[in-house]
Write a protein that holds these residues in place. Structure first.
Motif, short mmCIF file in Angstrom:
data_model
loop_
_atom_site.label_atom_id
_atom_site.label_comp_id
_atom_site.label_asym_id
_atom_site.label_seq_id
_atom_site.Cartn_x
_atom_site.Cartn_y
_atom_site.Cartn_z
N THR A 44 0.81 -1.23 0.00
CA THR A 44 0.00 0.00 0.00
C THR A 44 0.84 1.28 0.00
OG1 THR A 44 -0.16 -0.15 2.40
CG2 THR A 44 -1.98 -1.07 1.13
N ASP A 57 2.37 17.74 -3.91
CA ASP A 57 2.45 18.62 -2.73
C ASP A 57 3.27 19.87 -3.03
OD1 ASP A 57 0.91 17.29 -1.00
OD2 ASP A 57 2.51 16.61 0.33
N PHE B 26 -5.04 28.31 9.01
CA PHE B 26 -6.28 27.55 8.82
C PHE B 26 -7.30 28.01 9.85
CE2 PHE B 26 -3.30 24.90 6.57
CZ PHE B 26 -4.05 24.38 5.53
N ASN B 41 0.40 10.53 22.40
CA ASN B 41 1.43 9.55 22.76
C ASN B 41 2.81 9.91 22.24
OD1 ASN B 41 -0.04 7.75 24.27
ND2 ASN B 41 -0.78 6.66 22.47
N LEU B 73 -6.83 -1.10 2.20
CA LEU B 73 -5.59 -0.32 2.22
C LEU B 73 -4.89 -0.37 3.59
CD1 LEU B 73 -6.80 2.76 0.15
CD2 LEU B 73 -5.09 1.09 -0.53
N THR B 74 -5.41 -1.19 4.48
CA THR B 74 -4.82 -1.35 5.82
C THR B 74 -4.66 -0.01 6.53
OG1 THR B 74 -3.43 -2.94 4.64
CG2 THR B 74 -3.18 -2.87 6.99
N LEU B 95 -5.12 16.51 5.61
CA LEU B 95 -3.67 16.58 5.75
C LEU B 95 -3.14 15.26 6.30
CD1 LEU B 95 -3.45 20.20 7.22
CD2 LEU B 95 -3.08 19.47 4.85
N ASP B 98 0.51 9.80 4.99
CA ASP B 98 0.44 8.37 4.73
C ASP B 98 -0.06 8.12 3.31
OD1 ASP B 98 0.40 5.55 6.17
OD2 ASP B 98 -1.32 5.67 4.80
N THR B 99 0.71 7.37 2.55
CA THR B 99 0.38 7.13 1.15
C THR B 99 -0.96 6.42 0.98
OG1 THR B 99 2.73 6.91 0.71
CG2 THR B 99 1.27 6.12 -1.00
N ALA B 100 -1.20 5.41 1.80
CA ALA B 100 -2.44 4.64 1.66
C ALA B 100 -3.65 5.49 2.04
CB ALA B 100 -2.37 3.38 2.52
N ARG B 102 -3.86 8.66 1.84
CA ARG B 102 -4.01 9.65 0.78
C ARG B 102 -4.71 9.05 -0.44
NH1 ARG B 102 0.34 14.27 -0.47
NH2 ARG B 102 -0.43 15.01 -2.45
N HIS B 113 -3.22 16.81 1.06
CA HIS B 113 -1.82 17.20 0.97
C HIS B 113 -1.08 16.78 2.23
CE1 HIS B 113 -2.07 19.18 -2.83
NE2 HIS B 113 -3.17 19.79 -2.45
N GLY B 114 0.24 16.87 2.16
CA GLY B 114 1.06 16.42 3.28
C GLY B 114 2.00 17.49 3.79
N LYS B 115 2.87 17.05 4.67
CA LYS B 115 3.74 17.99 5.37
C LYS B 115 4.63 18.80 4.44
CE LYS B 115 7.86 17.11 7.34
NZ LYS B 115 8.81 16.44 8.24
N ILE B 116 5.20 18.16 3.44
CA ILE B 116 6.10 18.88 2.54
C ILE B 116 5.33 20.01 1.83
CG2 ILE B 116 7.57 18.68 0.48
CD1 ILE B 116 8.80 17.31 2.87
N LEU B 118 2.76 21.55 2.96
CA LEU B 118 2.48 22.60 3.95
C LEU B 118 3.69 23.51 4.16
CD1 LEU B 118 0.52 20.45 6.53
CD2 LEU B 118 -0.41 22.43 5.31
N ILE B 148 12.05 10.06 3.61
CA ILE B 148 12.13 10.42 2.19
C ILE B 148 13.48 9.94 1.66
CG2 ILE B 148 12.20 12.30 0.50
CD1 ILE B 148 10.48 13.94 2.18
#
Lengths: 66, 165
Positions: A44, A57, B26, B41, B73-74, B95, B98-100, B102, B113-116, B118, B148
């Motif tokens: 996945t 992104d 935001f 946590n 997609l677990t 936001l 995680d690829t799955a 997304r 979108h993700g952290k990069i 942002l 990455i």
């Protein structure tokens, strides 16, 4: 390719959750559980997809119009 | 600015970089219960940033289609709850790093979108300078648990340097 033997350090909270699966019999041993988790992750989280999302992104970050 | 629904990744990774302020424009940042617990946590200070308008929300999961997608997609509990919140607020930005998750969100028609993204966007929004963002990206391997490929990160930094020069 031959099998790889490795040592992993599992953080306490993950170890706790892992233990539940083993105690309840979902997996016969830790090795099977780790292999299943790895297999699922690799299925996945394909590298090409990951990289395409990163590029999207950057485009959004640079030129988004929200 | 707009509303966003958050998965744990961006909150944890931005806290690791001390860059949560890139979320400060935001109007609302919705965090489902399971994500809240996960972030508590790993990086509880991420939920206490004074500039962020964070709201904890309970997400009820009633969609069979969502559950099927989540299983295929677990996805983890936090990701599923975030997608459930998106069902009630489809205009919100999702936001996640995680690829799955997304992939699931795109399949459901949401904007993700993700952290990069942002970090890069923060320059456009006047929240950070491009020098600051380039420094954060350069420090990613040392300061963040976001993984990455090094060559890809180098290419991204080069692309941004060219864009901002």
């Amino acid at each position: 390719m031959d099998e790889i033997t490795t040592t992993i350090n599992i953080p306490p909270r993950l170890a706790e959750q892992t233990q539940v699966y083993l105690e309840e019999g979902w997996f016969s041993d830790l090795n099977s559980l780790v292999i299943e988790a790895l297999r699922r992750f690799l299925e996945t989280h394909q590298i090409e997809l990951n990289e395409r999302f990163l590029q999207q992104d950057i485009e959004w970050g640079l030129h988004g119009n929200e | 600015m707009s509303e966003a629904i958050l998965d744990a990744g961006p909150l944890i990774h931005l806290a690791e970089l001390d860059a949560l302020d890139v979320l400060s424009d935001f109007t609302s940042l919705y965090v489902p219960d399971a994500v809240w617990d996960e972030v508590t946590n790993y990086q509880s200070r991420a939920l206490e940033h004074p500039k962020l308008k964070i709201k904890r929300l309970n997400a009820s999961i009633s969609s069979i289609a969502l559950m099927a997608l989540a299983q295929a997609l677990t996805l983890d509990k936090g990701e599923i709850e975030a997608l459930a919140l998106l069902e009630g607020n489809p205009q919100a930005l999702f936001l996640t790093d995680d690829t799955a998750a997304r992939l699931a969100a795109i399949q459901r028609g949401y904007t993700v979108h993700g952290k990069i993204g942002l970090l890069v966007r923060s320059v456009r929004q006047g929240l950070r300078t491009h020098q600051e963002v380039l420094a954060l990206l350069n420090g990613l391997p040392q300061h963040s648990t976001l993984h990455i490929r090094p060559q890809l990160l180098d290419a991204i930094i080069k692309q941004l340097q060219d864009e901002w020069s």
